[in-house]
Design an enzyme around this catalytic site. Structure first.
Site, PDB file in Angstrom:
ATOM      1  N   THR A  19     -18.764  -1.954  14.893  1.00 16.32           N
ATOM      2  CA  THR A  19     -17.823  -1.620  16.175  1.00 16.32           C
ATOM      3  C   THR A  19     -16.647  -1.665  16.014  1.00 16.32           C
ATOM      4  OG1 THR A  19     -18.117  -2.831  17.172  1.00 16.32           O
ATOM      5  CG2 THR A  19     -19.205  -1.667  18.332  1.00 16.32           C
ATOM      6  N   ARG A  28      -9.359   8.146  -1.750  1.00 14.95           N
ATOM      7  CA  ARG A  28     -10.466   9.272  -0.811  1.00 14.95           C
ATOM      8  C   ARG A  28     -11.142   9.688  -1.135  1.00 14.95           C
ATOM      9  NH1 ARG A  28      -9.808   7.470   4.548  1.00 14.95           N
ATOM     10  NH2 ARG A  28     -10.625   8.987   5.522  1.00 14.95           N
ATOM     11  N   ARG A  46      -6.988  12.938   0.745  1.00 21.36           N
ATOM     12  CA  ARG A  46      -6.069  14.271   1.696  1.00 21.36           C
ATOM     13  C   ARG A  46      -4.949  12.604   0.995  1.00 21.36           C
ATOM     14  NH1 ARG A  46      -7.419   9.965   7.167  1.00 21.36           N
ATOM     15  NH2 ARG A  46      -9.118  11.590   6.849  1.00 21.36           N
ATOM     16  N   ASN A  78       0.801  -1.195  -0.031  1.00 17.94           N
ATOM     17  CA  ASN A  78       0.335   0.284   0.114  1.00 17.94           C
ATOM     18  C   ASN A  78       0.988   1.275  -0.428  1.00 17.94           C
ATOM     19  OD1 ASN A  78      -1.405   2.575   1.632  1.00 17.94           O
ATOM     20  ND2 ASN A  78      -3.134   0.887   1.306  1.00 17.94           N
ATOM     21  N   HIS A  92      -3.709  -4.513   7.886  1.00 15.77           N
ATOM     22  CA  HIS A  92      -3.986  -2.890   8.865  1.00 15.77           C
ATOM     23  C   HIS A  92      -3.170  -3.563   9.846  1.00 15.77           C
ATOM     24  CE1 HIS A  92      -5.534   0.445  10.312  1.00 15.77           C
ATOM     25  NE2 HIS A  92      -5.489   0.878   9.643  1.00 15.77           N
ATOM     26  N   HIS A 112      -5.645   3.913  -2.270  1.00 16.54           N
ATOM     27  CA  HIS A 112      -7.252   4.072  -1.551  1.00 16.54           C
ATOM     28  C   HIS A 112      -7.468   5.858  -1.840  1.00 16.54           C
ATOM     29  CE1 HIS A 112      -9.366   4.555   2.166  1.00 16.54           C
ATOM     30  NE2 HIS A 112     -10.318   5.582   1.184  1.00 16.54           N
ATOM     31  N   GLU A 117      -8.545   0.795  -3.147  1.00 15.96           N
ATOM     32  CA  GLU A 117      -9.755   1.403  -2.271  1.00 15.96           C
ATOM     33  C   GLU A 117     -10.220   2.339  -1.937  1.00 15.96           C
ATOM     34  OE1 GLU A 117      -7.769   1.468   1.580  1.00 15.96           O
ATOM     35  OE2 GLU A 117      -6.913  -0.637   1.341  1.00 15.96           O
ATOM     36  N   HIS A 160       1.323   6.300   1.725  1.00 14.50           N
ATOM     37  CA  HIS A 160       1.918   6.911   2.346  1.00 14.50           C
ATOM     38  C   HIS A 160       2.623   7.810   1.711  1.00 14.50           C
ATOM     39  CE1 HIS A 160      -1.414   6.861   5.948  1.00 14.50           C
ATOM     40  NE2 HIS A 160      -0.479   5.370   5.842  1.00 14.50           N
ATOM     41  N   GLU A 203     -11.065  -9.015   3.032  1.00 12.82           N
ATOM     42  CA  GLU A 203     -10.484  -8.402   4.337  1.00 12.82           C
ATOM     43  C   GLU A 203     -10.092  -8.795   5.079  1.00 12.82           C
ATOM     44  OE1 GLU A 203      -7.140  -6.157   1.553  1.00 12.82           O
ATOM     45  OE2 GLU A 203      -6.564  -5.619   3.935  1.00 12.82           O
TER      46      GLU A 203
HETATM   47  N1  PXP Z   1      -6.521  -2.812   3.809  1.00 10.97           N
HETATM   48  C1  PXP Z   1      -6.753  -1.742   3.773  1.00 10.97           C
HETATM   49  C2  PXP Z   1      -8.378  -2.372   3.365  1.00 10.97           C
HETATM   50  C3  PXP Z   1      -6.704  -0.032   4.131  1.00 10.97           C
HETATM   51  O1  PXP Z   1      -7.379   0.073   4.489  1.00 10.97           O
HETATM   52  C4  PXP Z   1      -5.281  -0.158   4.326  1.00 10.97           C
HETATM   53  C5  PXP Z   1      -5.111   1.148   5.178  1.00 10.97           C
HETATM   54  O2  PXP Z   1      -5.230   1.974   4.174  1.00 10.97           O
HETATM   55  C6  PXP Z   1      -4.658  -1.584   4.739  1.00 10.97           C
HETATM   56  C7  PXP Z   1      -4.974  -2.454   4.272  1.00 10.97           C
HETATM   57  C8  PXP Z   1      -3.387  -1.352   5.640  1.00 10.97           C
HETATM   58  O3  PXP Z   1      -2.979  -0.611   6.500  1.00 10.97           O
HETATM   59  P1  PXP Z   1      -1.244   0.088   6.802  1.00 10.97           P
HETATM   60  O4  PXP Z   1      -1.417   0.945   6.517  1.00 10.97           O
HETATM   61  O5  PXP Z   1      -1.554   0.616   8.534  1.00 10.97           O
HETATM   62  O6  PXP Z   1      -0.143  -1.328   6.656  1.00 10.97           O
END
Ligand code: PXP
Length: 257
Positions: A106, A50, A54, A12, A199, A48, A75, A15, A156
């Site tokens: 939750t 968004r 962002r 991913n 995540h 992703h 995403e 960032h 996922e």
């Molecule tokens: N999977 C999904 C669906 C996510 O939304 C994210 C975060 O954008 C990730 C995986 C990756 O998470 P992390 O950046 O914490 O490794």
């Protein structure tokens, strides 16, 4: 040792765009990071788009699709705008994620059970266009059953709560969450869903979760991009791949907390 199919690593790159956007320029380029990750052995790229743009922007998505010869996991929130962009982009898969409070369970994943009426038509449109659909959900049996009822191809499983409990030293809670992930992966596979997870994963947690033989793919971002500051993205991708391969070949499911 055992020989289950290898776990795919989706990197991913959100960032990288977060850092780029901090200065409003073009550096560092998330597409360059995707190409580097591919060269280092990533199996897919996750990004992703968004609603608030962002980090990743529309042009980034189009460039990843055009320039990176890996499956793109797009995403997105389940909105009409995002479905239209996905249809134009034609990614390998769309992973539907919650962006607003009311779309979450939750535990933080998509409320597939509670939002079935809104999600169903969007999932159908994407699948009819040949795009695989993944739902990012908590390892909650009700949510997994809802994903199957909605004809999703993939779930996922949200590993964030498990990783947070581990990081906080909350051993009992971490153990309980790990067992929920294990039960969730088993149920999802039994229902015919492909199982992904992600995540908050780092080297240690990726190695552990790769021990579930139902898991086909891990999507990892924040830790890898952060660690790349110290070791370089190619070294990080290679080390993550090695951790995942080790966890898959030689599961150590007893040390979860
Ligand atoms: N999977 C999904 C669906 C996510 O939304 C994210 C975060 O954008 C990730 C995986 C990756 O998470 P992390 O950046 O914490 O490794």
């Amino acid at each position: 040792m055992r020989s289950a199919a290898p776990v795919r690593l989706g990197v991913n790159i959100d960032h990288v765009a977060t850092v780029r956007n901090a200065r409003g320029g073009v550096h560092p380029d998330p597409v360059r990071a995707a190409l580097l990750a591919m060269a280092a052995g990533a199996d897919g790229i996750t990004a992703h788009l968004r609603e608030d743009r962002r980090h990743i922007r529309d042009a980034d998505m189009a460039r990843i699709k055009a320039e990176v010869a890996l499956p793109l996991n797009f995403e997105m929130a389940a909105t009409d705008e995002m479905v239209a962009i996905a249809l134009k982009t034609q990614p390998h898969a769309c992973c539907l994620v919650p962006e607003r409070r009311e779309e979450r369970t939750t535990e933080g994943g998509l409320d597939a059970a509670g939002q079935a009426a809104e999600l169903g038509p969007k999932i159908a449109i994407l699948r009819d266009a040949g795009i695989r659909v993944s739902l990012f959900i908590a390892p909650d049996l009700r949510q997994i059953e809802a994903a199957q009822a909605l004809s999703a191809d993939i779930v996922e499983l949200h590993t964030g709560a498990w990783c947070d409990h581990r990081a906080a030293g909350e051993a009992a809670e971490a153990e309980a969450e790990f067992l929920r992930l294990q039960a969730g992966a088993t149920l999802a596979a039994t229902l015919g869903l492909e199982v992904h997870a992600g995540h908050g994963l780092d080297y240690a947690t990726a190695e552990m979760i790769a021990g579930f033989e139902e898991i086909a793919e891990l999507n990892i971002g924040h830790f890898m991009i952060g660690e790349a500051i110290f070791s370089g993205l190619d070294a990080v991708v290679q080390r993550m791949r090695a951790c995942i391969a080790k966890g898959r070949a030689d599961p150590r499911l007893e040390h979860v907390a």
